[in-house]
Design an enzyme around this catalytic site. Structure first.
Site, PDB file in Angstrom:
ATOM      1  N   GLU A 219       0.825  -1.208   0.000  1.00 42.27           N
ATOM      2  CA  GLU A 219       0.000   0.000   0.000  1.00 42.27           C
ATOM      3  C   GLU A 219       0.863   1.262   0.000  1.00 42.27           C
ATOM      4  OE1 GLU A 219      -4.095  -1.409   2.083  1.00 42.27           O
ATOM      5  OE2 GLU A 219      -2.323  -1.505   3.370  1.00 42.27           O
TER       6      GLU A 219
ATOM      7  N   GLU B 153      -3.576 -10.341   3.794  1.00 38.09           N
ATOM      8  CA  GLU B 153      -4.450  -9.957   4.906  1.00 38.09           C
ATOM      9  C   GLU B 153      -5.594 -10.941   5.156  1.00 38.09           C
ATOM     10  OE1 GLU B 153      -2.409  -6.111   3.891  1.00 38.09           O
ATOM     11  OE2 GLU B 153      -3.155  -7.850   2.791  1.00 38.09           O
TER      12      GLU B 153
END
Length: 274
Positions: free
Chosen positions: A124, A144
């Site tokens: 990210e 995740e």
């Protein structure tokens, strides 16, 4: 180069100045993970880049040659130092998580020199940069889902704008790793280079940007951000009527005149950022 950080954070966030280039190294062994304190220090570095008129471009990389950044520091999360519920309410500092994922007023370009695994929040952080140069050993992944989490600090918001929808969903749902070469084939990565050439390539692009007219470089980011989501017709209207101070300053700048004169006179321009 001039080192700009103190001793403790010097070990984890190293910030050096090389002329008009600010280099930021994330150095938190073993995985270059990011906790709240490191996020705040990264934010301070990006604020320095944003606010110092003598700086034109930033480079962010990770220490070592195995991992650019593994994202959230899960040990700190497990210890209760961070929260998952409304995690954004924790003080990650200016720019949100990793100092850059929500810094909407940074008009100076940031080059990500990706030196190893780019995972989770590290992915990210990379997605928040403007140019991505990857060493040939880089792999991208979003792990995740098996943790019961989602990558909501930038991947959900940005990845499907860089990859085809089904490939982004493959990364979200299946957790498959993507090589630097495959990422470059989709245009998500600008360039893939041998590991030993990574910083040389990043600095070459940074030098090129540092020698360009500052207001022109900064206007590109300001304009791209302003017209995102516009139709072409709306984009023209936005550029002509919206509050775009950097772009307006560029149009009436001495540098704009200097660039034209230098071209006509067949000489190198002397840009001053005004």
């Amino acid at each position: 180069m001039t080192n700009l950080m103190g001793s403790k954070m010097q070990e984890q966030v190293k910030v050096t100045r090389n002329g008009r280039i600010l280099e930021i190294i994330l150095d938190n062994p073993k995985a270059n993970a990011i906790d709240i304190t490191i996020s705040q220090k990264l934010g301070e570095a990006f604020v320095m880049l944003r606010d110092d008129p003598e700086l034109s471009v930033g480079i962010i990389t990770g220490a070592g040659d195995r991992i650019f950044c593994a994202g959230w520091d899960l040990k700190a999360l497990n210890a209760g130092e961070m929260q998952t519920d409304n995690w954004w309410e924790d003080d990650y500092g200016p720019g949100g998580f990793a100092g850059l994922t929500e810094m909407w007023n940074l008009n100076k370009p940031v080059i990500a020199a990706l030196n190893g695994l780019v995972i989770g929040g590290g992915f990210e952080l990379a997605l928040a940069c403007d140019l991505l140069i990857a060493s040939d050993n880089v792999e991208f992944a979003l792990p995740e889902l098996p943790l019961g989490l989602v990558p909501d600090a930038g991947a959900i918001q940005r990845l499907a704008k860089r990859l085809p929808y089904n490939k982004s969903m493959e990364m979200f749902l299946i957790g498959e790793r993507m090589s630097a070469t495959e990422a470059a084939s989709y245009g998500m990565v600008n360039k893939v280079v041998p590991q030993e050439k990574l910083m040389e390539a990043a600095r070459a692009w940074a030098e090129k940007l540092a020698n360009s007219a500052p207001l022109a470089v900064q206007s590109i980011k300001e304009l791209m951000r302003a017209i995102e989501g516009d139709t072409i017709q709306e984009a023209f209207k936005t550029m002509r009527t919206a509050d775009l101070p950097t772009y307006r300053a560029l149009l009436s700048s001495d540098d704009a005149q200097e660039g034209v004169e230098a071209f006509v006179e067949k000489r190198a321009p002397a840009f001053k950022g005004k």
